[in-house]
Motif scaffolding. Structure first.
Motif, PDB file in Angstrom:
ATOM      1  N   ARG A 111       6.183  17.856   0.784  1.00 10.30           N
ATOM      2  CA  ARG A 111       5.280  16.800   1.264  1.00 10.30           C
ATOM      3  C   ARG A 111       5.925  15.871   2.278  1.00 10.30           C
ATOM      4  O   ARG A 111       5.283  15.445   3.249  1.00 10.30           O
ATOM      5  CB  ARG A 111       4.763  15.979   0.088  1.00 10.30           C
ATOM      6  CG  ARG A 111       3.825  14.848   0.497  1.00 10.30           C
ATOM      7  CD  ARG A 111       3.094  14.283  -0.682  1.00 10.30           C
ATOM      8  NE  ARG A 111       2.287  13.127  -0.331  1.00 10.30           N
ATOM      9  CZ  ARG A 111       1.509  12.486  -1.193  1.00 10.30           C
ATOM     10  NH1 ARG A 111       1.420  12.888  -2.446  1.00 10.30           N
ATOM     11  NH2 ARG A 111       0.810  11.437  -0.802  1.00 10.30           N
ATOM     12  N   TYR A 112       7.215  15.563   2.081  1.00  8.54           N
ATOM     13  CA  TYR A 112       7.856  14.558   2.925  1.00  8.54           C
ATOM     14  C   TYR A 112       8.857  15.150   3.914  1.00  8.54           C
ATOM     15  O   TYR A 112       9.487  14.402   4.670  1.00  8.54           O
ATOM     16  CB  TYR A 112       8.537  13.506   2.054  1.00  8.54           C
ATOM     17  CG  TYR A 112       7.546  12.696   1.254  1.00  8.54           C
ATOM     18  CD1 TYR A 112       6.830  11.661   1.842  1.00  8.54           C
ATOM     19  CD2 TYR A 112       7.296  12.989  -0.081  1.00  8.54           C
ATOM     20  CE1 TYR A 112       5.906  10.918   1.123  1.00  8.54           C
ATOM     21  CE2 TYR A 112       6.371  12.253  -0.821  1.00  8.54           C
ATOM     22  CZ  TYR A 112       5.681  11.224  -0.214  1.00  8.54           C
ATOM     23  OH  TYR A 112       4.758  10.493  -0.940  1.00  8.54           O
ATOM     24  N   GLU A 143       2.573  -0.156 -12.592  1.00 10.19           N
ATOM     25  CA  GLU A 143       3.113  -0.955 -11.499  1.00 10.19           C
ATOM     26  C   GLU A 143       3.680  -2.291 -11.967  1.00 10.19           C
ATOM     27  O   GLU A 143       4.672  -2.783 -11.412  1.00 10.19           O
ATOM     28  CB  GLU A 143       2.030  -1.224 -10.447  1.00 10.19           C
ATOM     29  CG  GLU A 143       1.585   0.002  -9.672  1.00 10.19           C
ATOM     30  CD  GLU A 143       0.471   0.758 -10.367  1.00 10.19           C
ATOM     31  OE1 GLU A 143      -0.131   1.637  -9.734  1.00 10.19           O
ATOM     32  OE2 GLU A 143       0.195   0.470 -11.568  1.00 10.19           O
ATOM     33  N   SER A 174       1.490   5.649 -11.741  1.00  6.85           N
ATOM     34  CA  SER A 174       0.314   4.798 -11.562  1.00  6.85           C
ATOM     35  C   SER A 174      -0.115   4.213 -12.902  1.00  6.85           C
ATOM     36  O   SER A 174      -0.068   4.890 -13.940  1.00  6.85           O
ATOM     37  CB  SER A 174      -0.843   5.612 -10.970  1.00  6.85           C
ATOM     38  OG  SER A 174      -0.573   5.936  -9.632  1.00  6.85           O
ATOM     39  N   ARG A 180       2.562   1.739  -3.457  1.00  7.03           N
ATOM     40  CA  ARG A 180       1.644   2.283  -4.464  1.00  7.03           C
ATOM     41  C   ARG A 180       1.450   3.793  -4.291  1.00  7.03           C
ATOM     42  O   ARG A 180       1.251   4.511  -5.274  1.00  7.03           O
ATOM     43  CB  ARG A 180       0.310   1.540  -4.410  1.00  7.03           C
ATOM     44  CG  ARG A 180       0.405   0.104  -4.915  1.00  7.03           C
ATOM     45  CD  ARG A 180      -0.930  -0.614  -4.918  1.00  7.03           C
ATOM     46  NE  ARG A 180      -0.792  -2.010  -5.318  1.00  7.03           N
ATOM     47  CZ  ARG A 180      -0.712  -2.420  -6.582  1.00  7.03           C
ATOM     48  NH1 ARG A 180      -0.784  -1.535  -7.575  1.00  7.03           N
ATOM     49  NH2 ARG A 180      -0.578  -3.704  -6.871  1.00  7.03           N
ATOM     50  N   LYS A 181       1.510   4.269  -3.066  1.00 13.71           N
ATOM     51  CA  LYS A 181       1.391   5.713  -2.829  1.00 13.71           C
ATOM     52  C   LYS A 181       2.596   6.459  -3.395  1.00 13.71           C
ATOM     53  O   LYS A 181       2.454   7.528  -3.991  1.00 13.71           O
ATOM     54  CB  LYS A 181       1.251   5.989  -1.333  1.00 13.71           C
ATOM     55  CG  LYS A 181      -0.090   5.565  -0.753  1.00 13.71           C
ATOM     56  CD  LYS A 181      -0.169   5.860   0.737  1.00 13.71           C
ATOM     57  CE  LYS A 181      -1.523   5.426   1.302  1.00 13.71           C
ATOM     58  NZ  LYS A 181      -1.610   5.670   2.769  1.00 13.71           N
ATOM     59  N   PHE A 182       3.789   5.880  -3.222  1.00 16.83           N
ATOM     60  CA  PHE A 182       4.980   6.510  -3.789  1.00 16.83           C
ATOM     61  C   PHE A 182       4.941   6.471  -5.319  1.00 16.83           C
ATOM     62  O   PHE A 182       5.327   7.432  -5.987  1.00 16.83           O
ATOM     63  CB  PHE A 182       6.250   5.825  -3.278  1.00 16.83           C
ATOM     64  CG  PHE A 182       6.614   6.188  -1.872  1.00 16.83           C
ATOM     65  CD1 PHE A 182       7.043   7.459  -1.553  1.00 16.83           C
ATOM     66  CD2 PHE A 182       6.517   5.250  -0.852  1.00 16.83           C
ATOM     67  CE1 PHE A 182       7.375   7.806  -0.247  1.00 16.83           C
ATOM     68  CE2 PHE A 182       6.851   5.573   0.456  1.00 16.83           C
ATOM     69  CZ  PHE A 182       7.274   6.863   0.760  1.00 16.83           C
ATOM     70  N   GLU A 237       0.833  -1.207   0.000  1.00 17.45           N
ATOM     71  CA  GLU A 237       0.000   0.000   0.000  1.00 17.45           C
ATOM     72  C   GLU A 237       0.865   1.253   0.000  1.00 17.45           C
ATOM     73  O   GLU A 237       0.579   2.221  -0.717  1.00 17.45           O
ATOM     74  CB  GLU A 237      -0.926  -0.004   1.219  1.00 17.45           C
ATOM     75  CG  GLU A 237      -2.044  -1.035   1.138  1.00 17.45           C
ATOM     76  CD  GLU A 237      -2.870  -1.098   2.405  1.00 17.45           C
ATOM     77  OE1 GLU A 237      -2.492  -0.432   3.402  1.00 17.45           O
ATOM     78  OE2 GLU A 237      -3.898  -1.811   2.403  1.00 17.45           O
ATOM     79  N   LYS A 238       1.933   1.224   0.789  1.00 16.11           N
ATOM     80  CA  LYS A 238       2.833   2.374   0.842  1.00 16.11           C
ATOM     81  C   LYS A 238       3.573   2.541  -0.489  1.00 16.11           C
ATOM     82  O   LYS A 238       3.744   3.668  -0.980  1.00 16.11           O
ATOM     83  CB  LYS A 238       3.837   2.188   1.983  1.00 16.11           C
ATOM     84  CG  LYS A 238       4.714   3.394   2.235  1.00 16.11           C
ATOM     85  CD  LYS A 238       5.615   3.192   3.446  1.00 16.11           C
ATOM     86  CE  LYS A 238       4.831   3.238   4.730  1.00 16.11           C
ATOM     87  NZ  LYS A 238       5.719   3.220   5.928  1.00 16.11           N
ATOM     88  N   ASP A 296       2.309   6.479  -7.182  1.00 13.33           N
ATOM     89  CA  ASP A 296       1.337   7.477  -7.601  1.00 13.33           C
ATOM     90  C   ASP A 296       1.916   8.882  -7.505  1.00 13.33           C
ATOM     91  O   ASP A 296       1.722   9.714  -8.404  1.00 13.33           O
ATOM     92  CB  ASP A 296       0.083   7.361  -6.738  1.00 13.33           C
ATOM     93  CG  ASP A 296      -0.972   8.393  -7.122  1.00 13.33           C
ATOM     94  OD1 ASP A 296      -1.460   8.352  -8.264  1.00 13.33           O
ATOM     95  OD2 ASP A 296      -1.312   9.256  -6.285  1.00 13.33           O
ATOM     96  N   PHE A 297       2.635   9.163  -6.432  1.00 17.55           N
ATOM     97  CA  PHE A 297       3.238  10.484  -6.232  1.00 17.55           C
ATOM     98  C   PHE A 297       4.171  10.849  -7.381  1.00 17.55           C
ATOM     99  O   PHE A 297       4.239  12.010  -7.802  1.00 17.55           O
ATOM    100  CB  PHE A 297       3.996  10.521  -4.905  1.00 17.55           C
ATOM    101  CG  PHE A 297       4.710  11.816  -4.636  1.00 17.55           C
ATOM    102  CD1 PHE A 297       4.009  12.930  -4.209  1.00 17.55           C
ATOM    103  CD2 PHE A 297       6.079  11.918  -4.812  1.00 17.55           C
ATOM    104  CE1 PHE A 297       4.666  14.137  -3.955  1.00 17.55           C
ATOM    105  CE2 PHE A 297       6.747  13.116  -4.569  1.00 17.55           C
ATOM    106  CZ  PHE A 297       6.036  14.224  -4.137  1.00 17.55           C
ATOM    107  N   SER A 357      11.139   6.013  -0.684  1.00 15.77           N
ATOM    108  CA  SER A 357      10.349   5.031   0.043  1.00 15.77           C
ATOM    109  C   SER A 357      11.038   4.543   1.311  1.00 15.77           C
ATOM    110  O   SER A 357      10.386   3.963   2.194  1.00 15.77           O
ATOM    111  CB  SER A 357      10.020   3.833  -0.862  1.00 15.77           C
ATOM    112  OG  SER A 357      11.178   3.069  -1.130  1.00 15.77           O
TER     113      SER A 357
END
Length: 255
Positions: free
Chosen positions: A200-201, A145, A142, A133-135, A130-131, A137-138, A167
């Motif tokens: 963001r990070y 994958e 997307s 996939r978020k990276f 899940e994590k 997408d960022f 990540s």
């Protein structure tokens, strides 16, 4: 607060000083760029910070901890991530697998859990995916994958490398020439991406780059190297007006 403090660093190869008594620091939260002509010692500096080379003299401190002799594999756990000028993706692995390879380096389960496919293993694997996939997408990947890394375009591979480094959730990210081989549109997009990463990070960024438009756009401070020496350090405005920098690297005063 100083997140990285480099003190009187030296490194020679065959009698040639690649890094000659260089000191600088990076403040937490800033973008710090290192520029200079080819052979100036920029990548050697990154290699010293990340443990690929051992310095002949000098010290390196990360959040007040002496990391001068810390093995490379331990630095990721301390909070330092690195990308390379020559990308080191796993070409035969998918985009998702490349990002997972970094996330699972901090896995919370042991060998027994992995072999027996315990609940702890399943929960950890699901959270990592899940994590990841978020990276993905960022970084605008997307839908890709399941593509192998080698099948991506050059610009996409650069973004994947950044995703994989980010990540690991670093405090400090060292990025080596991310704009190499990119066209002006890709450079502009990269500048916005780097700004978004910091915002963001909340990650501190050190970057080596030859693309001056990119450097001047994203940097808080810049260090200029030539023949292994630091010839000046300052804001983008100070750097582009400095006569030593113009003579050694820029060739002409920038607007």
């Amino acid at each position: 607060m100083k997140i990285l403090d480099v003190r009187n660093l030296e490194k020679s190869f065959g009698g040639v000083k690649a890094v000659d008594q260089i000191s600088f620091h990076i403040e937490e939260g800033e973008v710090f760029s290192i520029i200079g002509p080819n052979g100036a010692g920029k990548t050697t500096m990154f290699n010293l910070i990340t443990g690929l080379y051992r310095p002949d003299d000098g010290r390196i401190f990360f959040i007040d901890r002496d990391i001068t002799k810390t093995p490379t594999y331990m630095l990721a756990h301390l909070g330092i991530a690195r990308t390379f000028q020559n990308m080191r993706l796993f070409g035969s692995l998918t985009v998702l697998e490349n990002v997972l390879s970094s996330l699972l380096s901090k896995r919370t389960y042991n060998l027994f859990s992995a072999v027996m496919r315990t609940k702890r293993f399943a929960v950890s694997e699901k959270a990592a995916e899940e994590k990841a996939r978020k990276f993905i997408d960022f970084f605008g990947l997307s839908g890709k994958e399941d593509y192998t890394a080698s099948s991506l375009s050059y610009g996409e591979q650069r973004r994947l490398e950044l995703a994989r480094a980010l990540s690991t959730e670093p405090r400090l990210m060292l990025i080596d020439e991310p704009g190499a081989g990119m066209n002006p549109k890709e450079i502009a997009d990269l500048a916005e991406t780097i700004k978004a990463i910091r915002q963001r990070y909340s990650v501190t960024i050190a970057i080596i780059e030859h693309q001056m438009n990119l450097v001047m756009n994203i940097s808080d401070r810049i260090m200029v190297m030539d023949f292994g020496e630091k010839i000046m350090e300052g804001t983008p405005e100070e750097v582009k007006k400095d006569k030593r920098v113009i003579e050694a690297y820029l060739g002409e005063e920038m607007d």
